[in-house]
Design a protein around this motif. Structure first.
Motif, PDB file in Angstrom:
ATOM      1  N   ASN A   6       0.821  -1.209   0.000  1.00  0.00           N
ATOM      2  CA  ASN A   6       0.000   0.000   0.000  1.00  0.00           C
ATOM      3  C   ASN A   6       0.853   1.256   0.000  1.00  0.00           C
ATOM      4  O   ASN A   6       0.472   2.276  -0.552  1.00  0.00           O
ATOM      5  CB  ASN A   6      -0.943   0.018   1.208  1.00  0.00           C
ATOM      6  N   ALA A   7       1.998   1.207   0.650  1.00  0.00           N
ATOM      7  CA  ALA A   7       2.879   2.368   0.712  1.00  0.00           C
ATOM      8  C   ALA A   7       3.460   2.700  -0.652  1.00  0.00           C
ATOM      9  O   ALA A   7       3.779   3.848  -0.933  1.00  0.00           O
ATOM     10  CB  ALA A   7       3.998   2.131   1.719  1.00  0.00           C
ATOM     11  N   GLN A   8       3.590   1.703  -1.523  1.00  0.00           N
ATOM     12  CA  GLN A   8       4.184   1.927  -2.836  1.00  0.00           C
ATOM     13  C   GLN A   8       3.179   2.478  -3.842  1.00  0.00           C
ATOM     14  O   GLN A   8       3.569   3.020  -4.857  1.00  0.00           O
ATOM     15  CB  GLN A   8       4.773   0.621  -3.373  1.00  0.00           C
ATOM     16  N   VAL A   9       1.905   2.345  -3.574  1.00  0.00           N
ATOM     17  CA  VAL A   9       0.886   2.841  -4.488  1.00  0.00           C
ATOM     18  C   VAL A   9       0.716   4.339  -4.260  1.00  0.00           C
ATOM     19  O   VAL A   9       0.428   4.781  -3.150  1.00  0.00           O
ATOM     20  CB  VAL A   9      -0.460   2.109  -4.265  1.00  0.00           C
ATOM     21  N   ALA A  10       0.938   5.113  -5.318  1.00  0.00           N
ATOM     22  CA  ALA A  10       0.804   6.565  -5.206  1.00  0.00           C
ATOM     23  C   ALA A  10      -0.679   6.930  -5.080  1.00  0.00           C
ATOM     24  O   ALA A  10      -1.524   6.309  -5.719  1.00  0.00           O
ATOM     25  CB  ALA A  10       1.398   7.232  -6.437  1.00  0.00           C
ATOM     26  N   PRO A  11      -0.969   7.917  -4.259  1.00  0.00           N
ATOM     27  CA  PRO A  11      -2.367   8.327  -4.126  1.00  0.00           C
ATOM     28  C   PRO A  11      -2.873   8.924  -5.444  1.00  0.00           C
ATOM     29  O   PRO A  11      -2.133   9.608  -6.148  1.00  0.00           O
ATOM     30  CB  PRO A  11      -2.339   9.374  -3.016  1.00  0.00           C
ATOM     31  N   ARG A  12      -4.124   8.650  -5.747  1.00  0.00           N
ATOM     32  CA  ARG A  12      -4.714   9.193  -6.977  1.00  0.00           C
ATOM     33  C   ARG A  12      -4.983  10.678  -6.780  1.00  0.00           C
ATOM     34  O   ARG A  12      -5.367  11.112  -5.703  1.00  0.00           O
ATOM     35  CB  ARG A  12      -6.012   8.459  -7.304  1.00  0.00           C
ATOM     36  N   ARG A  13      -4.750  11.443  -7.830  1.00  0.00           N
ATOM     37  CA  ARG A  13      -4.995  12.876  -7.761  1.00  0.00           C
ATOM     38  C   ARG A  13      -5.569  13.344  -9.091  1.00  0.00           C
ATOM     39  O   ARG A  13      -5.399  12.705 -10.121  1.00  0.00           O
ATOM     40  CB  ARG A  13      -3.727  13.647  -7.431  1.00  0.00           C
ATOM     41  N   LEU A  14      -6.245  14.447  -9.039  1.00  0.00           N
ATOM     42  CA  LEU A  14      -6.794  15.072 -10.226  1.00  0.00           C
ATOM     43  C   LEU A  14      -5.635  15.693 -11.000  1.00  0.00           C
ATOM     44  O   LEU A  14      -4.844  16.449 -10.421  1.00  0.00           O
ATOM     45  CB  LEU A  14      -7.789  16.148  -9.803  1.00  0.00           C
ATOM     46  N   PRO A  15      -5.472  15.386 -12.300  1.00  0.00           N
ATOM     47  CA  PRO A  15      -4.354  15.972 -13.049  1.00  0.00           C
ATOM     48  C   PRO A  15      -4.530  17.478 -13.207  1.00  0.00           C
ATOM     49  O   PRO A  15      -5.640  17.988 -13.299  1.00  0.00           O
ATOM     50  CB  PRO A  15      -4.410  15.261 -14.404  1.00  0.00           C
ATOM     51  N   GLY A  16      -3.423  18.180 -13.232  1.00  0.00           N
ATOM     52  CA  GLY A  16      -3.460  19.623 -13.430  1.00  0.00           C
ATOM     53  C   GLY A  16      -3.772  20.376 -12.148  1.00  0.00           C
ATOM     54  O   GLY A  16      -3.821  19.819 -11.062  1.00  0.00           O
ATOM     55  N   ASP A  17      -3.960  21.667 -12.318  1.00  0.00           N
ATOM     56  CA  ASP A  17      -4.249  22.549 -11.189  1.00  0.00           C
ATOM     57  C   ASP A  17      -5.753  22.706 -11.016  1.00  0.00           C
ATOM     58  O   ASP A  17      -6.497  22.749 -11.999  1.00  0.00           O
ATOM     59  CB  ASP A  17      -3.642  23.932 -11.430  1.00  0.00           C
ATOM     60  N   GLY A 164       7.874  14.810 -11.212  1.00  0.00           N
ATOM     61  CA  GLY A 164       7.329  15.434 -10.011  1.00  0.00           C
ATOM     62  C   GLY A 164       6.904  16.875 -10.225  1.00  0.00           C
ATOM     63  O   GLY A 164       6.434  17.533  -9.307  1.00  0.00           O
ATOM     64  N   ARG A 165       7.090  17.372 -11.432  1.00  0.00           N
ATOM     65  CA  ARG A 165       6.805  18.761 -11.742  1.00  0.00           C
ATOM     66  C   ARG A 165       5.979  18.859 -13.027  1.00  0.00           C
ATOM     67  O   ARG A 165       6.396  19.464 -14.005  1.00  0.00           O
ATOM     68  CB  ARG A 165       8.102  19.542 -11.943  1.00  0.00           C
ATOM     69  N   CYS A 166       4.812  18.250 -13.017  1.00  0.00           N
ATOM     70  CA  CYS A 166       4.041  18.230 -14.261  1.00  0.00           C
ATOM     71  C   CYS A 166       2.633  18.795 -14.138  1.00  0.00           C
ATOM     72  O   CYS A 166       1.858  18.733 -15.083  1.00  0.00           O
ATOM     73  CB  CYS A 166       4.003  16.823 -14.839  1.00  0.00           C
ATOM     74  N   SER A 167       2.302  19.385 -13.000  1.00  0.00           N
ATOM     75  CA  SER A 167       0.947  19.904 -12.811  1.00  0.00           C
ATOM     76  C   SER A 167       0.610  21.007 -13.824  1.00  0.00           C
ATOM     77  O   SER A 167      -0.470  21.017 -14.410  1.00  0.00           O
ATOM     78  CB  SER A 167       0.774  20.431 -11.388  1.00  0.00           C
ATOM     79  N   GLY A 168       1.541  21.931 -14.034  1.00  0.00           N
ATOM     80  CA  GLY A 168       1.316  22.986 -15.024  1.00  0.00           C
ATOM     81  C   GLY A 168       1.194  22.434 -16.432  1.00  0.00           C
ATOM     82  O   GLY A 168       0.376  22.899 -17.228  1.00  0.00           O
ATOM     83  N   PHE A 169       2.005  21.442 -16.731  1.00  0.00           N
ATOM     84  CA  PHE A 169       1.951  20.794 -18.040  1.00  0.00           C
ATOM     85  C   PHE A 169       0.591  20.127 -18.228  1.00  0.00           C
ATOM     86  O   PHE A 169      -0.050  20.283 -19.268  1.00  0.00           O
ATOM     87  CB  PHE A 169       3.081  19.762 -18.165  1.00  0.00           C
TER      88      PHE A 169
END
Length: 194
Positions: A6-17, A164-169
């Motif tokens: 479970n620790a290795q699974v990244a939490p799901r997030r909404l893409p972008g800002d 790790g820096r793709c939210s703006g993209f």
């Protein structure tokens, strides 16, 4: 064992800002009102809309659709390259997306010029008033989307974006997908459906 898995699974997030999502929802609301106005007016004046629609070239509309969707596909591939730490490849894909999107611009400008040469401007009839408002508003969004793709490509080449820096993209690519989504609704509504 399950704790480490479970620790290795990244939490799901909404893409972008989140701000881009609010902007996109606001823009989609405006388009929804314009589309509703078009559909309602068509229901009230079906013969006028059917006759006016015959003056549009459906094959040009289809070619514009393929151009925008292809550019969207290339932008999605570029986003995947950024997530895999290959920003230079992403920049190349975005340039290709821009080239494909230029096909849409050329076709749409050619269509506008043709319609104007026939005297089918904004004030010709209700169909063409709504046609110019809907497609013109969308055209402006395509231009903004292309500027965003240029900005993203420059960022890729400067190494701004990475895993790790793709939210703006992601936000920029989301905007382009909104432009695609709107056209996928506009094409059948304006060019095909009676």
């Amino acid at each position: 064992m399950s704790t480490s898995a479970n620790a290795q699974v990244a939490p799901r997030r909404l893409p972008g800002d989140l701000a881009m999502w609010f902007f996109i929802l606001a823009e989609l609301s405006v388009f929804a009102l314009l589309i509703l106005a078009f559909a309602t007016t068509q229901a009230l004046k079906p013969q006028l809309f059917a006759e006016s629609r015959q003056l549009l070239d459906t094959s040009t509309g289809l070619a514009m659709t393929l151009s925008l969707l292809s550019a969207g596909f290339l932008a999605a591939l570029a986003q995947e390259q950024v997530r895999q730490a290959r920003p230079r490849q992403a920049g190349g894909l975005l340039l290709l997306a821009l080239l494909v999107a230029c096909g849409y611009l050329g076709l749409k400008l050619g269509e506008y010029q043709h319609l104007l040469s026939l005297g089918l401007g904004l004030e010709h009839n209700t169909f063409f008033t709504l046609y110019w408002l809907l497609t013109g508003f969308h055209f402006l969004h395509v231009l903004l989307g292309m500027l965003i793709l240029v900005w993203l490509a420059k960022g890729c080449w400067r190494g701004v974006y990475g895993p790790g820096r793709c939210s703006g993209f992601e936000s920029g690519v989301l905007y382009w997908h909104m432009v695609d989504l709107v056209w996928v609704v506009l094409f059948p509504l304006v060019y095909v459906l009676d």
